[in-house]
Design an enzyme around this catalytic site. Structure first.
Site, PDB file in Angstrom:
ATOM      1  N   THR A   1       0.838  -1.399  -0.092  1.00  0.00           N
ATOM      2  CA  THR A   1      -0.181  -0.091  -0.001  1.00  0.00           C
ATOM      3  C   THR A   1       0.977   1.249  -0.138  1.00  0.00           C
ATOM      4  OG1 THR A   1      -1.720  -1.188   1.273  1.00  0.00           O
ATOM      5  CG2 THR A   1      -1.800   1.315   1.193  1.00  0.00           C
TER       6      THR A   1
ATOM      7  N   HIS B   1       2.072   1.886  -3.425  1.00  0.00           N
ATOM      8  CA  HIS B   1       0.878   2.492  -4.251  1.00  0.00           C
ATOM      9  C   HIS B   1       0.710   4.120  -4.074  1.00  0.00           C
ATOM     10  CE1 HIS B   1      -0.876  -0.968  -6.249  1.00  0.00           C
ATOM     11  NE2 HIS B   1      -1.055  -1.484  -4.846  1.00  0.00           N
TER      12      HIS B   1
ATOM     13  N   GLU C   1       2.747  -0.422   9.308  1.00  0.00           N
ATOM     14  CA  GLU C   1       3.489  -1.664   9.801  1.00  0.00           C
ATOM     15  C   GLU C   1       4.414  -1.201  10.786  1.00  0.00           C
ATOM     16  OE1 GLU C   1       4.344  -4.145   6.452  1.00  0.00           O
ATOM     17  OE2 GLU C   1       2.625  -4.003   5.466  1.00  0.00           O
TER      18      GLU C   1
ATOM     19  N   CYS D   1     -21.625   1.123  14.913  1.00  0.00           N
ATOM     20  CA  CYS D   1     -22.248   0.321  13.792  1.00  0.00           C
ATOM     21  C   CYS D   1     -22.683  -1.063  14.174  1.00  0.00           C
ATOM     22  CB  CYS D   1     -21.509   0.447  12.245  1.00  0.00           C
ATOM     23  SG  CYS D   1     -20.067  -0.615  12.585  1.00  0.00           S
TER      24      CYS D   1
ATOM     25  N   GLY E   1      -6.516 -10.328  -2.932  1.00  0.00           N
ATOM     26  CA  GLY E   1      -5.770  -9.396  -4.128  1.00  0.00           C
ATOM     27  C   GLY E   1      -7.076  -8.378  -4.794  1.00  0.00           C
ATOM     28  N   ILE E   2      -6.702  -7.216  -4.919  1.00  0.00           N
ATOM     29  CA  ILE E   2      -7.869  -6.200  -5.709  1.00  0.00           C
ATOM     30  C   ILE E   2      -7.537  -6.378  -7.242  1.00  0.00           C
ATOM     31  CG2 ILE E   2      -8.446  -3.940  -5.614  1.00  0.00           C
ATOM     32  CD1 ILE E   2      -7.423  -3.966  -2.563  1.00  0.00           C
TER      33      ILE E   2
END
Length: 343
Positions: A42, A45, A66, A98, A265-266
């Site tokens: 991330t 990215h 992390e 929620c 995985g995205i």
């Protein structure tokens, strides 16, 4: 008081060393002095400033999620922590009100914010998080391992979503999380654990972590590997870690009837899926997000205490002032986990 931090300062490629104000603690928070941080996919990215980052990341912001550190401050309402405790922490900050939060399914909170994603991150000398999110690191687990508990948790959550004992497991994507998931599957009693990728460095890393077969799909067919292993009916469990459409469709083709798939995985938004494979094989597909709070965290510590060795996945260490070299190494694809040392 000013402290050192790595921040996303501009809406363009890069991450910058900055000085920021030391964070202030609320009644329910703890203050952590950061010892080690690890670079996540991330963070890469965010560094690259890709389409997802442009939509998600506020600028300027301290990044990173992390880490391992030491408790140096405790809010007045906090119980269960002491100054000097070694901690890592759950990076998903949840709302508490929620339906899912109140029902104990905290990882499914619809109002989640992310440390280092849309609130101040851990690439800093100090971090404040709600005490609820902190996890004490048991003695005997090294700072290096504790600093990668967040991605290890993704691996554990994905792998342990289905029973693996005696099962044949296919993992598509040999990034650090895929490799750790493969190691977990082997450790808990899967029979054949096969991992696929096109990056030979990472496939070698997977071999060091004990997979049955690490398959470069550029030179080897999955069907041939299954035949070599005497597998006649396909894989029982699939763990999709890559977000790669051809990897996912290859997984669907090679699953046994009644097989179960965890998706971490995205994929791209326009991925075509052969739904006939899913329907006529009666496959179960489960989306995985984050870590179950805090069941996954207890499992992570217990797996290491019961002998799971993750040390080969940590391939590089850098001092924090050499952070650029660490990011360059992560972006090259020729690494496992990269750790930045703040001390």
């Amino acid at each position: 008081m000013k402290i050192k931090a790595l921040s996303k300062l501009k809406p363009e490629e890069g991450i910058w060393m900055t000085e920021v104000e030391k964070p202030e603690m609320g009644h329910n928070d703890i203050l952590i002095r950061i010892k080690k941080t690890a670079i996540c996919g991330t963070d890469v990215h965010i560094y690259n400033w890709d389409e997802w980052s442009q939509k998600t990341i506020p600028v300027p912001m301290v990044v990173g999620h992390e880490y391992v550190g030491e408790v140096v401050g405790i809010g007045q309402e906090v119980r269960g922590f002491e100054i000097g405790d070694r901690v890592s922490g759950e990076g998903h900050i949840t709302c508490g009100h929620c339906r899912n939060c109140r029902g104990g399914r905290t990882h499914l909170c619809r109002n989640t914010t992310g440390v280092g994603v849309n609130r101040t991150g851990a690439f800093s000398e100090f971090l404040v998080i709600p005490a609820f999110n902190a996890f004490k690191i048991p003695a005997g687990i090294s700072d290096d391992l504790a600093s990668i508990f967040d991605p290890f948790g993704n691996a554990v959550h994905t792998a342990l979503s289905f029973d693996l004992v005696g099962e044949d497991v296919l993992i598509t994507g040999a990034g650090p999380i895929g490799i750790m998931a493969a190691a977990v599957a082997k450790h808990v009693g899967a029979r054949h654990v096969v991992i696929t990728d096109v990056n030979e460095f990472r496939l070698d890393l997977a071999r060091k972590m004990g997979v049955t077969r690490a398959v470069n799909v550029m030179n080897e067919k999955l069907e041939d590997v299954m035949s070599d292993l005497g597998m006649t009916e396909g894989f029982d469990v699939g763990l999709e870690m890559s977000g790669n459409p051809s990897a996912f469709n290859s997984m669907l083709t090679n699953m046994n009837h009644g097989g179960k798939i965890s998706l971490l995985g995205i994929p791209p938004s326009d991925m075509a899926v052969d739904w006939n494979q899913v329907i006529f094989k009666g496959l179960v597909i489960k989306g995985i997000y984050g870590r179950e709070m805090f069941e996954t965290w207890y499992k992570m510590a217990s797996l290491i205490q019961s002998g799971l060795d993750l040390t080969p996945i940590i391939t590089h260490h850098y001092k924090i002032d050499d952070f650029q070299a660490g990011f360059d190494m992560m972006r090259s694809g020729m690494s496992g986990k990269v750790i930045l040392d703040w001390e």
